[in-house]
Motif scaffolding. Structure first.
Motif, mmCIF file in Angstrom:
data_model
loop_
_atom_site.group_PDB
_atom_site.id
_atom_site.type_symbol
_atom_site.label_atom_id
_atom_site.label_comp_id
_atom_site.label_asym_id
_atom_site.label_seq_id
_atom_site.Cartn_x
_atom_site.Cartn_y
_atom_site.Cartn_z
ATOM 1 N N LYS A 188 46.554 43.743 33.200
ATOM 2 C CA LYS A 188 45.968 42.678 32.379
ATOM 3 C C LYS A 188 44.447 42.810 32.423
ATOM 4 C CE LYS A 188 49.934 40.702 31.626
ATOM 5 N NZ LYS A 188 50.523 40.779 30.275
ATOM 6 N N THR A 189 43.816 42.233 31.420
ATOM 7 C CA THR A 189 42.367 42.070 31.481
ATOM 8 C C THR A 189 42.133 40.741 32.186
ATOM 9 O OG1 THR A 189 42.158 43.259 29.397
ATOM 10 C CG2 THR A 189 40.254 41.944 30.116
ATOM 11 N N VAL A 190 41.480 40.786 33.351
ATOM 12 C CA VAL A 190 41.423 39.595 34.198
ATOM 13 C C VAL A 190 39.984 39.184 34.481
ATOM 14 C CG1 VAL A 190 42.205 38.523 36.357
ATOM 15 C CG2 VAL A 190 43.518 40.427 35.381
ATOM 16 N N LEU A 191 39.705 37.897 34.301
ATOM 17 C CA LEU A 191 38.492 37.286 34.843
ATOM 18 C C LEU A 191 38.935 36.402 35.996
ATOM 19 C CD1 LEU A 191 36.195 36.019 31.944
ATOM 20 C CD2 LEU A 191 35.632 37.701 33.695
ATOM 21 N N PHE A 192 38.375 36.628 37.160
ATOM 22 C CA PHE A 192 38.849 35.971 38.383
ATOM 23 C C PHE A 192 37.653 35.328 39.094
ATOM 24 C CE2 PHE A 192 40.223 35.476 42.685
ATOM 25 C CZ PHE A 192 41.608 35.578 42.744
ATOM 26 N N VAL A 193 37.653 34.008 39.160
ATOM 27 C CA VAL A 193 36.553 33.282 39.798
ATOM 28 C C VAL A 193 36.849 33.027 41.266
ATOM 29 C CG1 VAL A 193 35.483 30.979 39.966
ATOM 30 C CG2 VAL A 193 35.687 32.096 37.742
ATOM 31 N N THR A 194 35.876 33.270 42.114
ATOM 32 C CA THR A 194 36.009 32.935 43.538
ATOM 33 C C THR A 194 34.624 32.665 44.122
ATOM 34 O OG1 THR A 194 36.764 33.720 45.698
ATOM 35 C CG2 THR A 194 36.003 35.406 44.161
ATOM 36 N N HIS A 195 34.569 31.866 45.194
ATOM 37 C CA HIS A 195 33.278 31.732 45.871
ATOM 38 C C HIS A 195 33.255 32.615 47.125
ATOM 39 C CE1 HIS A 195 35.803 28.646 47.818
ATOM 40 N NE2 HIS A 195 35.219 29.127 48.895
ATOM 41 N N ASP A 196 34.357 33.367 47.318
ATOM 42 C CA ASP A 196 34.536 34.163 48.538
ATOM 43 C C ASP A 196 34.229 35.631 48.240
ATOM 44 O OD1 ASP A 196 35.476 35.556 50.711
ATOM 45 O OD2 ASP A 196 37.542 34.817 50.566
ATOM 46 N N ILE A 197 33.120 36.110 48.772
ATOM 47 C CA ILE A 197 32.682 37.474 48.460
ATOM 48 C C ILE A 197 33.722 38.511 48.913
ATOM 49 C CG2 ILE A 197 31.221 37.636 50.536
ATOM 50 C CD1 ILE A 197 30.341 39.304 47.200
#
Ligand code: ADP
Ligand code: ADP
Length: 228
Positions: free
Chosen positions: A188-197
């Motif tokens: 899939k083409t994924v945009l994944f948000v996280t605050h964890d580097i």
């Protein structure tokens, strides 16, 4: 596949959440957006499925300016997974998984077959979990149902906003591993948000490091880790 062209979002109260953002995500690529709370990650995501509209600039998906695509149509092309899964508490796991097929008017038999297949895909045995309700699942299991539901109509794009943010670290690592395995099959083409580097580096083909409303760095994991 997803292209931001000089996108700015100013909320009605004057807050500039995203400023002059340009970003290109290739087909089949998993890009993580990482940065501290309040730097504009969720705003970026919500503009892609038109939950909110940019103040300036444009966003193209598969070459098409999304400003001209009906939000309902757009959301069929995109699975959306969030931290609070938004599962319906009074519907079973099977029914929750088949939410989008239901909206699309698939027959009951086809919906159930698809839901079973999806639960298998995310590692939940449908004969054990299918008839349960969301509050009869652990946090990690609920997130798996959230992922299964997002995949139901086989959308080319997945938008994931802190999907594993609310589970404990051991379960999170497990979910990350499973998700990487899934992605290596589904592309899939994924945009994944996280605050964890660590999560950003582990999952991302490329990583967009956010500062306030801007991308400060956009590169492969090794380059991000090697940065001073
Ligand atoms: P992140 O996802 O990185 O935590 P957000 O995109 O949620 O950041 O928020 C970016 C900035 O926009 C923050 O300063 C936040 O307070 C502000 N913001 C978010 N939503 C709204 C809104 N509806 N109205 C005004 N300001 C908002
Ligand atoms: P966690 O501590 O990870 O949140 P839970 O204690 O919620 O996990 O759940 C542990 C196991 O018990 C899971 O397999 C879950 O599906 C099951 N479970 C939780 N609540 C119920 C319930 N009300 N009825 C049946 N099974 C449940």
């Amino acid at each position: 596949m997803i292209r931001f062209e000089n996108v700015t979002k100013r909320y009605p109260d004057g807050t500039v959440a995203v400023e002059g953002l340009s970003l290109e995500v290739a087909e089949g690529e998993l890009v993580t957006l990482v940065g501290p709370s309040g730097c504009g990650k969720t705003t970026t995501m919500k503009m892609v499925n038109r939950l909110i509209e940019p103040t300036q600039g444009r966003i193209l998906v598969a070459g098409e300016d999304i400003a001209g695509v009906e939000p309902v149509e757009l959301r069929r092309r995109m699975g959306y997974v969030i931290q609070q899964t938004g599962l319906f508490p009074h519907r079973t796991v099977l029914d929750n998984t088949a939410t989008v097929p239901h909206l699309l008017g698939w027959s009951k038999a086809r919906r159930r077959e698809r839901a079973r297949e999806l639960l298998d895909l995310v590692g939940l045995d449908p004969s054990v979990f299918g008839d349960r309700y969301p509050d009869q699942l652990s946090g990690g299991q609920r997130q798996r149902v959230g992922v299964a539901r997002a995949l139901a109509a086989d959308p080319p794009v997945l938008l994931m906003d802190e999907p594993f943010g609310a589970v404990d670290p051991v379960v999170r690592e497990h979910l990350q591993t499973e998700f990487l395995r899934l992605q290596s099959r589904l592309h899939k083409t994924v945009l994944f948000v996280t605050h964890d580097i660590e999560e950003a580096v582990r999952l991302g083909d490329r990583i967009a490091v956010y500062g306030e409303g801007r991308i400060e760095q956009f590169d492969r994991p090794a380059a991000v880790l090697g940065a001073p």
